[in-house]
Structure formats: C-alpha cells, structure tokens
Design an enzyme around this catalytic site. Sequence first.
Site, short mmCIF file in Angstrom:
data_model
loop_
_atom_site.label_atom_id
_atom_site.label_comp_id
_atom_site.label_asym_id
_atom_site.label_seq_id
_atom_site.Cartn_x
_atom_site.Cartn_y
_atom_site.Cartn_z
N LYS A 10 0.82 -1.20 0.00
CA LYS A 10 0.00 0.00 0.00
C LYS A 10 0.87 1.27 0.00
O LYS A 10 2.10 1.18 0.14
CB LYS A 10 -0.93 -0.06 1.22
CG LYS A 10 -1.92 -1.25 1.19
CD LYS A 10 -2.81 -1.20 2.42
CE LYS A 10 -3.76 -2.37 2.51
NZ LYS A 10 -4.55 -2.30 3.76
N TYR A 50 -12.52 -2.24 -2.59
CA TYR A 50 -12.99 -2.17 -1.21
C TYR A 50 -14.52 -2.15 -1.11
O TYR A 50 -15.08 -1.64 -0.13
CB TYR A 50 -12.37 -0.98 -0.49
CG TYR A 50 -10.93 -1.21 -0.05
CD1 TYR A 50 -10.59 -2.33 0.73
CD2 TYR A 50 -9.92 -0.32 -0.38
CE1 TYR A 50 -9.28 -2.56 1.14
CE2 TYR A 50 -8.60 -0.55 0.04
CZ TYR A 50 -8.30 -1.66 0.80
OH TYR A 50 -7.00 -1.88 1.21
N PHE A 58 -14.94 3.97 8.27
CA PHE A 58 -13.58 4.24 7.79
C PHE A 58 -13.47 4.23 6.27
O PHE A 58 -12.39 4.45 5.72
CB PHE A 58 -12.60 3.23 8.41
CG PHE A 58 -12.93 1.79 8.12
CD1 PHE A 58 -12.55 1.19 6.93
CD2 PHE A 58 -13.61 1.01 9.06
CE1 PHE A 58 -12.83 -0.14 6.66
CE2 PHE A 58 -13.90 -0.32 8.80
CZ PHE A 58 -13.51 -0.90 7.60
N ARG A 86 -1.81 -14.22 4.83
CA ARG A 86 -2.56 -13.55 5.91
C ARG A 86 -1.82 -13.69 7.25
O ARG A 86 -1.77 -12.75 8.04
CB ARG A 86 -3.98 -14.13 6.04
CG ARG A 86 -4.87 -13.96 4.82
CD ARG A 86 -5.49 -12.60 4.68
NE ARG A 86 -6.29 -12.19 5.81
CZ ARG A 86 -6.92 -11.02 5.87
NH1 ARG A 86 -6.82 -10.15 4.86
NH2 ARG A 86 -7.63 -10.70 6.92
N THR A 92 -5.11 -6.80 11.43
CA THR A 92 -5.33 -5.54 10.71
C THR A 92 -4.65 -4.36 11.41
O THR A 92 -4.00 -3.55 10.74
CB THR A 92 -6.85 -5.28 10.59
OG1 THR A 92 -7.47 -6.43 10.02
CG2 THR A 92 -7.13 -4.07 9.72
N ARG A 103 2.89 -6.40 9.64
CA ARG A 103 2.24 -5.28 10.32
C ARG A 103 2.75 -5.14 11.76
O ARG A 103 2.94 -4.02 12.25
CB ARG A 103 0.72 -5.49 10.31
CG ARG A 103 0.11 -5.30 8.91
CD ARG A 103 -1.29 -5.86 8.84
NE ARG A 103 -2.00 -5.49 7.64
CZ ARG A 103 -3.20 -5.97 7.30
NH1 ARG A 103 -3.80 -6.86 8.08
NH2 ARG A 103 -3.80 -5.58 6.19
N ASN A 113 -1.54 0.14 7.20
CA ASN A 113 -1.01 -1.15 7.66
C ASN A 113 -0.24 -1.91 6.57
O ASN A 113 -0.13 -3.12 6.61
CB ASN A 113 -2.13 -1.99 8.28
CG ASN A 113 -3.25 -2.26 7.30
OD1 ASN A 113 -3.11 -2.00 6.09
ND2 ASN A 113 -4.35 -2.80 7.77
N HIS A 116 -1.98 -5.55 1.77
CA HIS A 116 -3.28 -6.21 1.61
C HIS A 116 -3.02 -7.64 1.15
O HIS A 116 -2.12 -7.87 0.35
CB HIS A 116 -4.12 -5.49 0.55
CG HIS A 116 -5.33 -6.27 0.13
ND1 HIS A 116 -6.52 -6.22 0.81
CD2 HIS A 116 -5.51 -7.18 -0.88
CE1 HIS A 116 -7.39 -7.05 0.24
NE2 HIS A 116 -6.81 -7.64 -0.79
N GLU A 127 -10.14 -10.31 -6.96
CA GLU A 127 -9.15 -9.23 -6.79
C GLU A 127 -8.03 -9.35 -7.82
O GLU A 127 -7.59 -8.35 -8.36
CB GLU A 127 -8.58 -9.29 -5.37
CG GLU A 127 -9.62 -8.92 -4.31
CD GLU A 127 -9.11 -9.11 -2.87
OE1 GLU A 127 -9.92 -8.90 -1.95
OE2 GLU A 127 -7.93 -9.46 -2.68
P1 DAT Z 1 -7.47 -6.62 6.40
O1 DAT Z 1 -6.70 -5.60 5.57
O2 DAT Z 1 -6.69 -7.08 7.58
O3 DAT Z 1 -8.04 -7.74 5.57
P2 DAT Z 1 -10.20 -5.57 6.49
O4 DAT Z 1 -10.44 -6.30 5.22
O5 DAT Z 1 -11.13 -5.79 7.62
O6 DAT Z 1 -8.71 -5.82 7.03
O7 DAT Z 1 -10.20 -3.99 6.19
C1 DAT Z 1 -9.62 -3.49 5.01
C2 DAT Z 1 -8.80 -2.27 5.36
O8 DAT Z 1 -9.66 -1.26 5.90
C3 DAT Z 1 -7.75 -2.51 6.44
O9 DAT Z 1 -6.55 -3.00 5.91
C4 DAT Z 1 -7.59 -1.15 7.01
C5 DAT Z 1 -8.98 -0.56 6.93
N1 DAT Z 1 -9.72 -0.72 8.18
C6 DAT Z 1 -10.31 -1.84 8.66
N2 DAT Z 1 -10.88 -1.64 9.84
C7 DAT Z 1 -10.64 -0.34 10.14
C8 DAT Z 1 -10.97 0.50 11.24
N3 DAT Z 1 -11.66 0.04 12.28
N4 DAT Z 1 -10.54 1.78 11.21
C9 DAT Z 1 -9.83 2.27 10.16
N5 DAT Z 1 -9.49 1.53 9.09
C10 DAT Z 1 -9.89 0.25 9.08
MG MG Z 2 -9.46 -7.64 4.00
#
Ligand code: DAT
Ligand code: MG
Length: 148
Positions: A10, A50, A58, A86, A92, A103, A113, A116, A127
């Site tokens: 990212k 997304y 968020f 993962r 996350t 991370r 973070n 992805h 994806e």
């Molecule tokens: P991951 O990237 O671990 O698969 P995710 O798919 O739940 O996590 O969310 C996608 C992205 O969105 C994540 O990398 C960062 C952001 N994100 C997730 N939860 C968040 C939160 N509570 N506050 C801010 N950003 C968040």
């Molecule tokens: Mg995810």
Amino acid sequence: MKQRTLVLLKPDAVNRRLMGEIIGRFEKKGLKIVAMKMLWMDKKMAEKHYEVHRGKPFYESLIDYITSAPIVAMVLEGDNAITVVRKMMGKTNGQEADIGTIRGDYSMSVQNNLVHGSDSEENAKKEISLFFSDGEIMDYRLVDEVWI
Ligand code: DAT
Ligand code: MG
C-alpha cells in the site's frame, strides 16, 4: 493445495521504502511471485477493490489513503498461499499484530497497515482479475521449487 492470492504493497509501504523488505519476506518464505506491477489506483478501482467496506465509518478515509500514492500489486502463488500470506501480514491493526508479522514489525496504525492480502479463494480470484489480465500472470518454474 496450490493457491494464488493478491497482495498489495500500500501507499505507506512505498513511501516508507519498505517494498524490498516486504517482498523479500514473501520470497524467502518460499512464495512465488507470478505477477507484479506498480500502479496508482484511481477512485473507481479503489471503490471496486474495497466494495465490501462501503458504508463503514472508515470507508472514505480508506479510499483516500489507497489512492494517495502509487502501490505495488502482486500475485503470489504457493501451497495455501492465501492463509500463509494472511499469517505473515498479521492482524489488521499494527498495534495488535504479533511481532514477527509484517504489520506487527512495521505498522502502528489500523489504516496505514502496509499490505493487503486476499482473505478467501473467491475474493482472491475477483481481486486478481481487477489488477491483472491472464497474460500478465507468469507460468514458470523456479529451480529451487523441489526444496520448498
Ligand atoms: P485486512 O486488511 O486485515 O483484511 P479488512 O479487510 O477488515 O482488514 O479492512 C480493510 C482495510 O480497511 C484494512 O486493511 C484497514 C482498513 N480498516 C479496517 N478496519 C478499520 C478500522 N476500524 N478503522 C480504520 N481503518 C480500518
Ligand atoms: Mg481484508
């Protein structure tokens, strides 16, 4: 089971000069890079990637962040590649991710973070096709594969 997964480095990974470090971890683990490119995601692409997070508090900030600078997209291949990647990424939130994960070692943020990784076979397929055409994914043999 041999799987393919989409990995993104990212905008913070690019700007913090962590591309080599992160790619090196995946390589050394034994995952195979079968596609890779640098690109700058536009809003439309970010919204597709997304989509499942649309409406979450968020979401807008996440779209701004992922489109704020270039990223690197990769397809990694290997036995159970989705789960393995993962695990290597960690939780996350960088503050909660275990030390030893990408991370956990380099992020202090839940949004910024660094990486992805697809979370299921179905999402990996979707994806990968958002970022790569079939012709951009390489079918080749590494000489050390027998040792992995
Ligand atoms: P991951 O990237 O671990 O698969 P995710 O798919 O739940 O996590 O969310 C996608 C992205 O969105 C994540 O990398 C960062 C952001 N994100 C997730 N939860 C968040 C939160 N509570 N506050 C801010 N950003 C968040
Ligand atoms: Mg995810």
